[in-house]
Design an enzyme around this catalytic site. Structure first.
Site, mmCIF file in Angstrom:
data_model
loop_
_atom_site.group_PDB
_atom_site.id
_atom_site.type_symbol
_atom_site.label_atom_id
_atom_site.label_comp_id
_atom_site.label_asym_id
_atom_site.label_seq_id
_atom_site.Cartn_x
_atom_site.Cartn_y
_atom_site.Cartn_z
ATOM 1 N N CYS A 40 14.813 81.027 35.587
ATOM 2 C CA CYS A 40 13.815 80.469 36.506
ATOM 3 C C CYS A 40 14.532 79.818 37.682
ATOM 4 C CB CYS A 40 12.992 79.436 35.725
ATOM 5 S SG CYS A 40 11.855 78.441 36.701
ATOM 6 N N HIS A 41 13.806 79.665 38.784
ATOM 7 C CA HIS A 41 14.412 79.002 39.951
ATOM 8 C C HIS A 41 14.869 77.580 39.611
ATOM 9 C CE1 HIS A 41 14.627 79.413 44.484
ATOM 10 N NE2 HIS A 41 15.223 78.267 44.208
ATOM 11 N N THR A 42 14.224 76.957 38.628
ATOM 12 C CA THR A 42 14.614 75.578 38.261
ATOM 13 C C THR A 42 16.015 75.554 37.636
ATOM 14 O OG1 THR A 42 12.279 75.097 37.937
ATOM 15 C CG2 THR A 42 13.832 73.503 37.052
ATOM 16 N N HIS A 62 15.480 77.570 30.001
ATOM 17 C CA HIS A 62 14.277 76.931 29.431
ATOM 18 C C HIS A 62 13.132 77.927 29.291
ATOM 19 C CE1 HIS A 62 13.821 76.703 33.806
ATOM 20 N NE2 HIS A 62 12.511 76.693 33.611
ATOM 21 N N GLU A 63 13.441 79.240 29.325
ATOM 22 C CA GLU A 63 12.379 80.247 29.308
ATOM 23 C C GLU A 63 12.702 81.280 28.222
ATOM 24 O OE1 GLU A 63 10.120 81.406 33.207
ATOM 25 O OE2 GLU A 63 11.550 83.010 32.806
ATOM 26 N N CYS A 92 3.572 66.489 20.890
ATOM 27 C CA CYS A 92 3.706 65.769 19.608
ATOM 28 C C CYS A 92 2.344 65.452 19.001
ATOM 29 C CB CYS A 92 4.516 64.482 19.797
ATOM 30 S SG CYS A 92 3.600 63.132 20.583
ATOM 31 N N CYS A 95 1.671 60.761 20.839
ATOM 32 C CA CYS A 95 2.067 59.759 21.833
ATOM 33 C C CYS A 95 0.853 59.405 22.695
ATOM 34 C CB CYS A 95 3.212 60.288 22.702
ATOM 35 S SG CYS A 95 2.719 61.583 23.864
ATOM 36 N N CYS A 98 -0.267 62.410 24.873
ATOM 37 C CA CYS A 98 -1.002 63.460 24.145
ATOM 38 C C CYS A 98 -2.387 62.967 23.742
ATOM 39 C CB CYS A 98 -0.221 63.881 22.900
ATOM 40 S SG CYS A 98 1.213 64.923 23.237
ATOM 41 N N CYS A 106 3.644 65.212 27.386
ATOM 42 C CA CYS A 106 4.030 64.479 26.169
ATOM 43 C C CYS A 106 5.256 63.621 26.470
ATOM 44 C CB CYS A 106 4.357 65.503 25.077
ATOM 45 S SG CYS A 106 5.018 64.789 23.557
ATOM 46 N N ARG A 110 10.832 62.538 26.078
ATOM 47 C CA ARG A 110 11.209 62.830 27.463
ATOM 48 C C ARG A 110 12.492 62.112 27.896
ATOM 49 N NH1 ARG A 110 13.109 64.048 31.371
ATOM 50 N NH2 ARG A 110 12.253 64.774 33.369
ATOM 51 N N CYS A 169 7.947 79.597 30.657
ATOM 52 C CA CYS A 169 7.831 78.806 31.893
ATOM 53 C C CYS A 169 6.931 79.505 32.915
ATOM 54 C CB CYS A 169 9.190 78.463 32.511
ATOM 55 S SG CYS A 169 8.979 77.412 33.990
ATOM 56 N N ARG A 370 11.735 88.344 38.255
ATOM 57 C CA ARG A 370 12.322 87.660 37.107
ATOM 58 C C ARG A 370 13.430 88.504 36.514
ATOM 59 N NH1 ARG A 370 11.276 82.848 37.853
ATOM 60 N NH2 ARG A 370 10.493 81.543 36.153
#
Ligand code: NAD
Ligand code: AHE
Ligand code: ZN
Length: 375
Positions: A40-42, A62-63, A92, A95, A98, A106, A110, A169, A370
């Site tokens: 991903c670009h992130t 993360h994907e 979760c 929290c 959530c 969530c 974090r 993502c 992608r």
């Protein structure tokens, strides 16, 4: 155990594909064999050094999608053999965030996620005895990774890993921004800025929502046919429009009785703060909503005349398309399997892990939508 990983050794340097050590899952954690991961670009944003939370050395990614191969003590919701998508936004269900039902963000883990460690404050990855940071709680640029139980979505077993990893993502972010964050209604007029891996999913989300006008804006003319492929009705090259871009878009959205013009909904999918301003100002006086999806570099700030907000425009942001991962991701996988949404044509390139740096080159050159690494 030894695992193969692409290590981000320092900002601005290519990833180094090597063997690293991974400790097994501790209490509340699961070990996942990653079968495929999108880029991903992130990931590029963090690797470039623009991310204020960026830590090195780290294992980015993360994907992903994969299979549970081991579980730690106390894990009850997932078992060995389950097929899963890792979640950088966990769920979760306990929290305050959530329980509020007002957000998908969530907060259970974090703070440790941002520090590049597992919830107990330690890393499972190391190389030569030295700690490697986790990334976004997922670190999918490795053929095995450890995740908290609350950060995996169980998915159906017939879904192909090399396609549904994108739901981890890009797909969810784009479609979710339309359906969950903007809640676009049938007949809406919309503008999407940036027709990359996220923007095209916003476009297919708008098609699902029944938008009547979907204007795509990019600086790259090759994105016109891409946008049309997923439901875009009009294309504007931002470079050609120059300073007249906002009035041009406002004019395009005028109709019959409505000579004020402006889109009902606009979406920034670029991460450029100047574009974010254009997106807000191209939305309709009185009710236009502009949704920020793009992630901007450290130090960047958005600006507009307060008058733009006084006159009824709303600026909103969205992360992971407002989706609650464990609940919503299995449904999005079903939508793909049922043909309700498309993924395959957007995956323009696949490669083995040793070639992962090519994915970043293709992104920089504007040649890919992608890229997916298949392990
Ligand atoms: P991408 O590189 O695939 O696409 C970006 C597109 O924007 C390209 O087509 C590019 O030509 C276009 N563009 C660049 N400058 C432009 C300009 N001035 N005007 C119009 N178009 C322009 O990136 P992507 O993977 O689609 O990601 C887009 C953004 O979304 C990134 O900032 C990424 O970090 C962010 N993102 C956010 C979330 C979230 O949860 N909020 C999730 C995923 C990605
Ligand atoms: N670390 C960055 C923030 C990056 C960011 O906003 N990430 C999005 C997901 S982008 C996925 O491609 C996100 O989930 N944000 C919510 C959160 O809690 O980070 C910075 O600027 O500090
Ligand atoms: Zn992403």
């Amino acid at each position: 155990m030894d695992v193969r990983a692409a290590v981000a050794v320092a900002a601005g340097k290519p990833l180094e594909v090597t063997t690293v050590k991974l400790e097994g899952p501790k209490a509340g954690e699961v070990l996942v064999e990653i079968k495929a991961t999108g880029i991903c670009h992130t990931d590029e944003f963090t690797l470039s050094g623009a991310d204020p939370e960026g830590l090195f050395p780290a294992i980015l990614g993360h994907e992903g999608a994969g299979v549970i191969v081991d579980i730690g003590p106390g894990v009850t919701s997932i078992k060995k053999g389950d097929h899963v998508i890792p979640l950088y936004t966990p769920e979760c269900r306990q929290c305050p965030s959530c329980l509020s039902r007002k957000t998908n963000l969530c907060t259970a883990i974090r703070s440790t996620q941002g520090q590049g460690v597992m919830p107990d404050g330690t890393s499972r990855f190391s190389i030569g005895g030295k700690k490697l940071h986790h990334y976004m709680g997922t670190s999918t640029f490795a053929n095995f990774t450890v995740l908290p139980e609350i950060a995996v979505a169980k998915i159906r077993e017939d879904a192909p890993f090399d396609k549904v990893c994108y739901i981890g993502c890009g797909v969810t972010t784009g479609i979710g921004a339309v359906l969950n964050t903007a809640k676009v209604e049938t007949g809406a007029k919309c503008v999407v800025f940036g027709l990359g891996g996220i923007g095209l999913n916003v476009i297919q989300g708008l098609r699902l929502a029944g938008a009547s006008m979907i204007i795509g804006v990019d600086i790259n003319d090759s994105k016109k046919s891409w946008g049309e492929r997923f439901g875009m009705t009009h294309f504007v090259n931002a470079t050609q429009a120059g300073n007249d871009l906002v009035p041009h878009l406002v004019n395009m959205t005028k109709s019959g009785a409505d000579q004020i013009g402006g889109a009902d909904y606009t979406f920034d999918c670029t991460g450029n703060v100047k574009v974010m301003r254009q997106a807000l100002e191209a939305s309709h006086r009185g009710w236009g909503q502009s949704i920020i999806i793009g992630v901007a570099p450290a130090g960047a700030e958005i600006a507009t005349r307060p008058f733009q907000l006084v006159t009824g425009r709303t600026w909103k942001g969205t992360a992971f398309g407002g989706a609650r991962g464990r609940t919503d991701v299995p449904t999005i996988v079903d939508w793909y399997m049922d043909g309700k949404i498309e993924i395959d044509p957007m995956i323009t390139h696949t490669m083995p892990l040793p070639d992962i740096n090519k994915a970043f080159d293709l992104m920089h050159e504007g040649k890919s939508i992608r890229s997916v690494v298949i392990f």
